[in-house]
Design an enzyme around this catalytic site. Sequence first.
Site, short mmCIF file in Angstrom:
data_model
loop_
_atom_site.label_atom_id
_atom_site.label_comp_id
_atom_site.label_asym_id
_atom_site.label_seq_id
_atom_site.Cartn_x
_atom_site.Cartn_y
_atom_site.Cartn_z
N ASP A 1 4.12 81.23 15.49
CA ASP A 1 3.58 79.92 15.84
C ASP A 1 2.05 79.91 15.87
O ASP A 1 1.42 78.90 15.57
CB ASP A 1 4.12 79.48 17.21
CG ASP A 1 5.53 78.93 17.10
OD1 ASP A 1 6.23 79.29 16.14
OD2 ASP A 1 5.94 78.15 17.98
N LYS B 1 10.62 81.01 18.51
CA LYS B 1 11.86 80.33 18.11
C LYS B 1 12.98 81.30 17.82
O LYS B 1 14.13 80.88 17.62
CB LYS B 1 11.61 79.45 16.88
CG LYS B 1 10.48 78.45 17.05
CD LYS B 1 10.65 77.61 18.29
CE LYS B 1 9.43 76.76 18.56
NZ LYS B 1 8.22 77.52 18.89
N GLU C 1 3.52 71.83 17.86
CA GLU C 1 2.83 72.23 19.08
C GLU C 1 1.39 71.76 19.02
O GLU C 1 0.80 71.68 17.94
CB GLU C 1 2.88 73.75 19.25
CG GLU C 1 4.26 74.26 19.62
CD GLU C 1 4.26 75.75 19.91
OE1 GLU C 1 3.24 76.42 19.62
OE2 GLU C 1 5.27 76.24 20.43
N SER D 1 2.23 74.50 22.98
CA SER D 1 2.39 75.95 22.96
C SER D 1 2.52 76.44 24.39
O SER D 1 2.01 75.83 25.33
CB SER D 1 1.16 76.59 22.31
OG SER D 1 1.09 77.96 22.61
#
Length: 616
Positions: free
Chosen positions: A81, A124, A491, A517
């Site tokens: 991410d 995730k 995010e 986030s």
Amino acid sequence: MPQYRSRTSTHGRNMAGARALWRATGMKEDDFQKPIIAIANSFTQFVPGHVHLKDLGQLVAREIERAGGVAKEFNTIAVDDGIAMGHSGMLYSLPSRDLIADAVEYMVSAHCADALVCISNCDKITPGMLMAALRLNIPVVFVSGGPMEAGKVNWQGNMHKLDLVDAMVAAADSNVSDAESEAIERSACPTCGSCSGMFTANSMNCLTEALGLSLPGNGSTLATHAARKELFLKAGRLIVEITKRYYEQDDESVLPRSIANFKAFENAMSLDVAMGGSTNTVLHLLAAAHEAEVDFTMADIDRISRGVPCICKVAPATAKYHMEDVHRAGGVMAILSELSRAGLIHRDTPTVHSPTLGEALDKWDIMTTNDEDVKKFYRAAPGGISTTIAFSQSMLWPDLDTDRKEGCIRDKDHAYSQDGGLAVLYGNIALDGCIVKTAGVDDSILKFTGRARIFESQDDAVAAILADKIEAGDIVIIRYEGPRGGPGMQEMLYPTSYLKSKGLGKACALLTDGRFSGGTSGLSIGHASPEAAEGGAIGLVEENDIIEIDIPNRTIHLAVKDEVLAHRRAAMEARGKDAWKPVNRQRHISVALRAYAAMSTSAAKGAVRDVSQIEK
């Protein structure tokens, strides 16, 4: 007595072809009588939280074989991410959760595996594997790659701890020199492992402990520390034990749906609130509960958030403590033990490693245990050497952090706040609720009123912040970034980081139907439901509207009369096929993302898929 699933493809004359293929993978004659254990690894060289996992699947496999099972490893994808942040790559992050869940289901079901070990770590991947495990409902043990060591930099003789967010904030702060920014960048992420604060990855790995699906220490033992190796070895032995208990003793108590029941989800959410976990955990717990067929909803999260204090504060909520400090204070077991003493968790829930959570706490609580091995385990410390190699150091803290008054983990009487670290807000702008990480909100802005500044993409909001177009008192609205509107529910770490770099972290708020986030702090409110793309009121807010936020009373209110909102809604609907869509947003949406959007549901439901939306 349940039959081993694997015997569908390993027994009977008609399975000669399948057995021939099994033999080609290395299976011997006597292996066909053993349970076949799938190992879902998530090694990739793209992600620091996964870069060290390459050989760990085989480490578990050898232990499974020694315990009497047959191990078969496969890989899933893993999205970083942080690297995907701030550009179109973030559209793919949340959808990857469902892809991972499907991949695990496909591999396990196609090959009739009897049980599953999930080697996960980052944002995730743990949720995706958790969803798959609860969907499949076969014996499972989770073991993650572990947290990264905190970064450290020496400024003028003083040592400062750092993490990824510090690098982002410094780079956008014009008062930070190029040399200082580069020093922070080079020091922020020193080792393999999931980012060092209580961000999404570490939050989720902690929650698997509370759910009872991983071993004590899974959420907090550093990726680099030799003590973590034993978790992988134990996982290999344990999965064979519980697999045989289910298939040979008809013991359904070891199945993930028996373990992760409603009470276990309450425990996990209580832990989340107590440690100020990432707001993303709300999304993932709701999705996991959906797969487990457990009726756990936003209403339950709201109820728990009102009754559980915040007793652990970790980066990004504070610069003082990181995951290595949580471990020194006793890790997840210590937080749960303090909640237990306050009567705030269920001690009778089962786990994969102990008959009940209560029995596990009695053994693993550093405040009460007489087990010296347990105390040594929680003294596992950072090595202070940059590395991508797992289990590469064995440093120990000189002592444990048992200060429950002013330490990293505190008792209820000395909590950072008697209000929990997460809260659900309701109001006319979010009828189904929205989420804020209160552990990261300064006390001075727990109540906040400001004017709306409207952006229909994260990119536009970032540009405005960096161009100094946002002022103190503004509430930045970023909409059409929900599961369907984005699609993918991006995010918003860069907008919040840039607000901090501009000195507005305590002077502005941010509201979105996207998400944040785990590294986000400040008055950042996400998951506004219904999202704009589904007709949510966030899509009706106009520039300079006044919004009132009241965290203590759990409300968020758009100060616009009902009749005005009704008029705006009618005008929106009159746009026809262009209704509830962003104006003038230039964004390429791939077929894969369009398919995700077509099936996705509201953040209030965990953004899970609902295939009935496309079935005819």
